[in-house]
Design a protein around this motif. Sequence first.
Motif, PDB file in Angstrom:
ATOM      1  N   TYR A  36       1.658   3.556  -7.901  1.00 13.24           N
ATOM      2  CA  TYR A  36       0.519   4.565  -7.314  1.00 13.24           C
ATOM      3  C   TYR A  36       1.554   5.636  -6.691  1.00 13.24           C
ATOM      4  CZ  TYR A  36      -3.398   1.476  -7.198  1.00 13.24           C
ATOM      5  OH  TYR A  36      -4.523   0.807  -7.575  1.00 13.24           O
ATOM      6  N   HIS A  43      -4.246  10.121   0.331  1.00 13.31           N
ATOM      7  CA  HIS A  43      -4.265   8.695  -0.140  1.00 13.31           C
ATOM      8  C   HIS A  43      -3.749   8.275  -1.275  1.00 13.31           C
ATOM      9  CE1 HIS A  43      -7.398  10.678  -2.361  1.00 13.31           C
ATOM     10  NE2 HIS A  43      -7.586   9.489  -3.156  1.00 13.31           N
ATOM     11  N   LEU A  44      -3.518   7.010  -1.339  1.00 12.90           N
ATOM     12  CA  LEU A  44      -2.823   6.557  -2.670  1.00 12.90           C
ATOM     13  C   LEU A  44      -3.659   6.703  -3.978  1.00 12.90           C
ATOM     14  CD1 LEU A  44      -1.323   4.802  -0.465  1.00 12.90           C
ATOM     15  CD2 LEU A  44      -0.611   3.139  -2.126  1.00 12.90           C
ATOM     16  N   SER A  99      -5.059 -13.203  -5.677  1.00 18.72           N
ATOM     17  CA  SER A  99      -6.446 -12.651  -5.295  1.00 18.72           C
ATOM     18  C   SER A  99      -6.307 -11.235  -4.867  1.00 18.72           C
ATOM     19  CB  SER A  99      -6.992 -13.418  -4.050  1.00 18.72           C
ATOM     20  OG  SER A  99      -5.944 -13.311  -2.976  1.00 18.72           O
ATOM     21  N   ILE A 101      -3.502  -7.362  -4.869  1.00 21.60           N
ATOM     22  CA  ILE A 101      -2.422  -6.672  -5.316  1.00 21.60           C
ATOM     23  C   ILE A 101      -1.527  -6.536  -4.236  1.00 21.60           C
ATOM     24  CG2 ILE A 101      -1.532  -4.261  -5.812  1.00 21.60           C
ATOM     25  CD1 ILE A 101      -4.261  -3.980  -7.596  1.00 21.60           C
TER      26      ILE A 101
ATOM     27  N   TYR B  33     -10.435  -4.029   0.612  1.00 17.71           N
ATOM     28  CA  TYR B  33      -9.158  -4.210   1.220  1.00 17.71           C
ATOM     29  C   TYR B  33      -8.801  -3.349   2.499  1.00 17.71           C
ATOM     30  CZ  TYR B  33      -9.278  -6.160  -3.527  1.00 17.71           C
ATOM     31  OH  TYR B  33      -9.607  -6.865  -4.900  1.00 17.71           O
ATOM     32  N   TYR B  35      -5.557  -2.169   4.595  1.00 17.81           N
ATOM     33  CA  TYR B  35      -4.038  -2.066   4.563  1.00 17.81           C
ATOM     34  C   TYR B  35      -3.676  -1.276   5.842  1.00 17.81           C
ATOM     35  CZ  TYR B  35      -3.537  -3.796  -0.041  1.00 17.81           C
ATOM     36  OH  TYR B  35      -3.283  -4.345  -1.228  1.00 17.81           O
ATOM     37  N   PHE B  45      -0.609  -5.369   3.636  1.00 15.97           N
ATOM     38  CA  PHE B  45      -2.070  -6.076   3.538  1.00 15.97           C
ATOM     39  C   PHE B  45      -2.653  -6.810   4.770  1.00 15.97           C
ATOM     40  CE2 PHE B  45      -5.724  -7.826   1.482  1.00 15.97           C
ATOM     41  CZ  PHE B  45      -5.768  -9.084   1.816  1.00 15.97           C
ATOM     42  N   GLN B  48      -8.858  -9.056   3.058  1.00 18.16           N
ATOM     43  CA  GLN B  48      -9.770  -8.697   1.593  1.00 18.16           C
ATOM     44  C   GLN B  48     -11.197  -9.377   1.894  1.00 18.16           C
ATOM     45  OE1 GLN B  48      -8.438 -10.686  -1.802  1.00 18.16           O
ATOM     46  NE2 GLN B  48     -10.325  -9.759  -3.189  1.00 18.16           N
ATOM     47  N   ARG B  55     -11.937 -13.224   1.605  1.00 20.22           N
ATOM     48  CA  ARG B  55     -11.182 -13.955   0.373  1.00 20.22           C
ATOM     49  C   ARG B  55      -9.778 -13.800   0.858  1.00 20.22           C
ATOM     50  NH1 ARG B  55     -13.134 -13.982  -4.930  1.00 20.22           N
ATOM     51  NH2 ARG B  55     -15.382 -14.858  -4.706  1.00 20.22           N
ATOM     52  N   ALA B  56      -9.004 -13.103   1.395  1.00 20.75           N
ATOM     53  CA  ALA B  56      -7.807 -13.351   1.725  1.00 20.75           C
ATOM     54  C   ALA B  56      -7.373 -12.633   2.811  1.00 20.75           C
ATOM     55  CB  ALA B  56      -6.817 -12.789   0.382  1.00 20.75           C
ATOM     56  N   PHE B  90      -5.755   2.405   5.984  1.00 21.09           N
ATOM     57  CA  PHE B  90      -6.432   2.553   4.414  1.00 21.09           C
ATOM     58  C   PHE B  90      -7.494   1.485   3.958  1.00 21.09           C
ATOM     59  CE2 PHE B  90      -4.457   6.376   3.050  1.00 21.09           C
ATOM     60  CZ  PHE B  90      -3.405   6.487   3.565  1.00 21.09           C
ATOM     61  N   TYR B 102      -6.791  -0.651  -7.564  1.00 21.38           N
ATOM     62  CA  TYR B 102      -7.667  -0.516  -6.345  1.00 21.38           C
ATOM     63  C   TYR B 102      -7.919   1.042  -6.313  1.00 21.38           C
ATOM     64  CZ  TYR B 102      -6.105  -4.949  -4.459  1.00 21.38           C
ATOM     65  OH  TYR B 102      -5.757  -6.317  -4.110  1.00 21.38           O
ATOM     66  N   PHE B 104      -8.262   3.980  -3.437  1.00 19.87           N
ATOM     67  CA  PHE B 104      -8.036   3.708  -1.996  1.00 19.87           C
ATOM     68  C   PHE B 104      -8.801   5.155  -1.425  1.00 19.87           C
ATOM     69  CE2 PHE B 104      -4.760   1.283  -0.684  1.00 19.87           C
ATOM     70  CZ  PHE B 104      -4.095   0.992  -1.762  1.00 19.87           C
TER      71      PHE B 104
END
Lengths: 113, 113
Positions: A36, A43-44, A99, A101, B33, B35, B45, B48, B55-56, B90, B102, B104
């Motif tokens: 990225y 942004h990314l 789950s 990145i 997600y 960040y 991170f 999520q 989820r995470a 983000f 992803y 962003f």
Amino acid sequence: AQSVSQHNHHVILSEAASLELGCNYSYGGTVNLFWYVQYPGQHLQLLLKYFSGDPLVKGIKGFEAEFIKSKFSFNLRKPSVQWSDTAEYFCAVKGSSASKIIFGSGTRLSIRP
Amino acid sequence: DSGVTQTPKHLITATGQRVTLRCSPRSGDLSVYWYQQSLDQGLQFLIQYYNGEERAKGNILERFSAQQFPDLHSELNLSSLELGDSALYFCASSVGAGEDGYTFGSGTRLTVV
């Protein structure tokens, strides 16, 4: 667990120089790999990604990356950089059973005009 | 425009306050997600969600919470703010678990004074 490391924190190059940014990952299975780019104040954005097949992946803006499985590496390259390539570059990995990145710490690229 | 919308773009608030950051994912994406990006910590991170369910979880402080609503937009709530919470936050989205990478948003810059 998956992890990714970028060894170069800040790289400074002159315009037209060649670029190679290092990325190594750790994961005991199949991975998807990404680079990225984050331009100043933005942004990314996804530069390129590798899933399978040809280990040499071509992305946008003349960037490419090579997946070397034996070295757990996914280095980013560009033959001739431009001032507009000044940005932060993030390598990222997603393991097949993970789950999410995971992103590396980033490499800041500064290009001297 | 990436398709991921984050509001507000900038936020300045005092220590001890509470703020809510909002994210609307790209159309069709079910995963969201969050960040945190700061100068000394890189891209961290936080959490999520997938189709409304957590989820995470990553390095998210107990003072922080998030949720994803039935229309798939997500909110990140930051409370009892400290100076060290100043950062870029983000949001990213993906169709599934992010195998394709992803997308962003432009981020929310939070400044705690």
